[in-house]
Design an enzyme around this catalytic site. Structure first.
Site, PDB file in Angstrom:
ATOM      1  N   LEU A 331       0.817  -1.217   0.000  1.00  0.00           N
ATOM      2  CA  LEU A 331       0.000   0.000   0.000  1.00  0.00           C
ATOM      3  C   LEU A 331       0.846   1.260   0.000  1.00  0.00           C
ATOM      4  CD1 LEU A 331      -2.685  -1.053   2.653  1.00  0.00           C
ATOM      5  CD2 LEU A 331      -2.965  -0.950   0.172  1.00  0.00           C
ATOM      6  N   GLU A 333       4.845   3.168   1.709  1.00  0.00           N
ATOM      7  CA  GLU A 333       6.064   3.071   2.509  1.00  0.00           C
ATOM      8  C   GLU A 333       6.309   4.404   3.183  1.00  0.00           C
ATOM      9  OE1 GLU A 333      10.750   1.648   1.996  1.00  0.00           O
ATOM     10  OE2 GLU A 333       9.364   1.701   0.286  1.00  0.00           O
ATOM     11  N   PHE A 336       8.564   4.572   9.009  1.00  0.00           N
ATOM     12  CA  PHE A 336       8.631   3.444   9.925  1.00  0.00           C
ATOM     13  C   PHE A 336       8.628   2.101   9.223  1.00  0.00           C
ATOM     14  CE2 PHE A 336       6.900   6.857  12.595  1.00  0.00           C
ATOM     15  CZ  PHE A 336       7.783   6.795  13.664  1.00  0.00           C
ATOM     16  N   GLY A 337       8.410   2.092   7.903  1.00  0.00           N
ATOM     17  CA  GLY A 337       8.449   0.828   7.187  1.00  0.00           C
ATOM     18  C   GLY A 337       7.381   0.721   6.112  1.00  0.00           C
ATOM     19  N   VAL A 339       3.960  -0.871   4.207  1.00  0.00           N
ATOM     20  CA  VAL A 339       2.612  -1.249   4.613  1.00  0.00           C
ATOM     21  C   VAL A 339       1.981  -2.106   3.513  1.00  0.00           C
ATOM     22  CG1 VAL A 339       0.351  -0.443   5.367  1.00  0.00           C
ATOM     23  CG2 VAL A 339       2.386   0.905   5.891  1.00  0.00           C
ATOM     24  N   LYS A 353       1.975  -3.378   8.806  1.00  0.00           N
ATOM     25  CA  LYS A 353       3.163  -2.538   8.690  1.00  0.00           C
ATOM     26  C   LYS A 353       4.390  -3.311   9.172  1.00  0.00           C
ATOM     27  CE  LYS A 353       2.939   1.808   9.923  1.00  0.00           C
ATOM     28  NZ  LYS A 353       3.265   2.539   8.690  1.00  0.00           N
ATOM     29  N   ASP A 450       5.333  13.645  13.725  1.00  0.00           N
ATOM     30  CA  ASP A 450       5.495  13.489  12.273  1.00  0.00           C
ATOM     31  C   ASP A 450       4.158  13.645  11.560  1.00  0.00           C
ATOM     32  OD1 ASP A 450       6.915  13.076   9.924  1.00  0.00           O
ATOM     33  OD2 ASP A 450       6.649  10.906   9.978  1.00  0.00           O
TER      34      ASP A 450
END
Length: 594
Positions: A331, A333, A336-337, A339, A353, A450
């Site tokens: 989906l 990025e 934090f990584g 998805v 995630k 964030d």
């Protein structure tokens, strides 16, 4: 005065009671368990209206039912599209008459009213159960807080405990295979029933009753005992508490899965016995683990009412759900990584995630600590964390899936024209409410650090849900979380100084779709949030400012740091503004209340 829950059913209920044999009526309203959520709704008046209407729907459905069918009288109702959603479920024991069922559930409705603005409530009686929550719960089986309810006094009947043990074992085994998930049976001097919620699956029912069986054994040698859980119920008594014609032959269901295997060879039987032994050991350890006393519960069985840890997902299940984290399921990025979209075996769509964190001991401890915290954050404008998986090398978070993706897709992805001003304003207010909850209303202050359009997700109704909160460091209790500076691109400030703020309005929006003063109000609130720390409003104040009927004169000061280079690709550099920089005052017009 009629109770609001009972207005729609008082006449049919009275008729049923008049026509029934009142001497034999027994609604079994002995209260076994009652609990309310410790979290209150964000908008209590809307939530209470939805909850009252939803429970009224339940009673109306059951009142109008001609028969209960194999699973007895049951109903679900919800107000899922509201800003304050409510989901509700009610059902009776199968042996209760229509009138007794309504009496029991009307009692439950009155009890649930005592929960006030609490976002969840559950009442369990001998004869019925009713529950409401702010999120879906229909598939829940065994939940933390499951417990036995034992009656004082022991049975004088010889061999009573052995009879109870045999009957409870048979009921637990047979009920998941019975249509409607209800079974009643009579053993040697003992009466027993087992029931699962009509909305769970057979496997969930079986697992729930397995836990209930372990709980009810704690009542021996009491003459009457129950085991209560979120998705199932188990009871025995030396006295008859259901009609004899409700009893059934459990052997038919217990043996139904093994008739075709009677000719199995001795070697296969021995192997099967070994497998069962291992499974029994695993199940025993699982039960012991599920009842470990590391969480301190207060006796209620509402899955989301107390501080608890996240649901643990098996890594293999998440790997399968995402098609081995394939590119087709990706989906997006972020910081934090990655998805991925996933579909669980029960059809539920989720977002997974994969965190880009170092798997050190300290990092893992931090992960578990923060995930446990954010799994207890429940707000309509915050993305719900469903669970996690941290038993392998990868740390995975499981979230609810948002069909409309992130806000940046609509603002910068070529579909900006799809968002009307009303949708945009509702998103702005929703973001402010979500942040206000994190800052001021949750029991621990959580600072996002964030916030950006890619971290704002949109559900089917374009309601804003903030993602990735709680993954940054939490605010220390004795330190300020506010930065003394604001850095970034302020062309916006220049237009404000020049009195040309309407130039900021997205040209894709229809000019007839919005009121200019309302748009200017939102822009001005945004500029207020760029002031030096001491001059910035809190997020709670931001919500009030956005929705207020009128404002006093507001003073905007040039932010402490202004970006000096603004061309695309330029390195961002900031320079302090002179302390003699002129202040700019704005007299905001009066706005209509929303």
């Amino acid at each position: 005065m009629l109770h609001p829950f009972s207005k729609t059913v008082v006449i049919p209920l009275a008729v049923l009671l008049c026509l029934s044999n009142l001497a034999a009526a027994d609604p079994q309203t002995n209260l076994l368990n009652f609990g309310c959520s410790s979290y209150n709704a964000t908008d209590p008046s809307v939530f209470l209206s939805n909850r009252n209407a939803t429970i009224s729907d339940l009673l109306s459905q059951i009142s109008e039912a001609s028969s209960g069918g194999s699973g007895g009288f049951s109903a679900t109702a919800e107000r899922s599209s509201s800003p304050e959603p409510v989901y509700a479920l009610a059902f009776c024991r199968v042996y209760l008459s229509h009138g007794d069922c309504l009496t029991c559930l009307s009692t439950a409705a009155a009890h649930l009213r005592d929960c006030g603005a609490g976002t969840g409530g559950r009442a369990v009686y001998d004869g019925c159960e009713a529950r409401y929550e702010s999120g879906p719960f229909y598939d829940q089986g065994s939940q933390p807080g499951n417990a036995p309810v034992c009656v004082n006094g022991t049975s004088a009947t010889s061999g009573f405990a052995a009879s109870v043990l045999a009957l409870m074992r048979d009921l637990s085994s047979a009920t998941p295979r019975v249509s409607g998930y209800f079974a009643a049976a009579i053993g040697s001097g003992v009466y027993g029933v087992a029931q699962c919620s009509p909305t769970v699956t057979s496997s969930v029912c079986a697992n729930c009753l397995l836990v209930a069986f372990g709980n009810i054994k704690q009542c021996f040698p009491s003459s009457d005992g129950r085991a209560v859980d979120a998705g199932c119920f188990l009871r025995y008594s030396e006295k008859a508490f259901f009609p004899a014609n409700s009893s059934m032959d459990l052997a038919v269901y217990i043996q139904s899965g093994s008739k075709s295997k009677k000719v199995a060879i001795v070697g296969a039987a021995a192997a099967g016995a070994c497998i069962l032994l291992v499974l029994g050991l695993v199940l025993f350890l699982w039960i012991r683990w599920s009842r470990r006393p590391e969480e301190h519960w207060r006796g209620d069985i509402l899955g989301a009412t107390e501080l608890r840890g996240p649901t643990n997902f098996h890594y293999a299940d998440l790997k399968s759900a995402t098609n081995n984290f394939s590119k087709e399921n990706k989906l997006g990025e972020g910081g934090f990584g990655e998805v991925f979209k996933g579909t669980l075996k029960n059809g539920k769509i989720i977002a997974v995630k994969k965190l880009t964190m170092t798997q050190t001991k300290s990092a893992r401890a931090s992960f578990l600590s923060e995930v446990k915290l954010i799994s207890n954050v429940h707000h309509q404008n915050l993305l719900r964390l469903l669970g996690c998986s941290g038993k392998r090398q990868e740390l995975l978070l499981v979230y609810e899936y948002m069909a409309n993706g992130s806000l940046d897709r609509f603002l910068f992805g070529g579909t900006g024209g799809m968002l009307t001003w009303k949708q945009r304003f509702d998103i702005i207010v929703g973001m402010a409410r979500g942040l206000a909850y994190l800052h001021h209303e949750f029991h621990v202050c959580i600072i996002h650090r964030d916030i950006k359009s890619s971290n704002v997700l949109l559900d089917d109704n374009f309601k804003a849900k903030i993602a990735d909160f709680g993954l940054a460091r939490l605010r220390p209790g004795d330190q300020s979380h506010l930065s003394s500076y604001f850095a970034g691109t302020l062309y916006a400030w220049q237009l404000h100084e020049e009195g040309r703020l309407p130039k900021l309005i997205d040209k894709s929006m229809d000019p007839h779709d919005y009121k200019l003063d309302e748009v200017l109000r939102a822009i001005t609130v945004a500029l207020l949030c760029t002031q030096v720390a001491a001059a910035r409003p809190t997020m709670s104040e931001v919500v009030v400012l956005l929705l207020s009927e009128g404002w006093p004169q507001l003073t905007l000061t040039k932010p402490a740091f202004i970006e000096t280079q603004g061309r695309a690709g330029d390195e961002i550099t900031s320079s302090p503004v002179s302390s003699s920089a002129a202040n700019t005052s704005i007299l905001m017009p009066k706005f209509s209340a929303r």
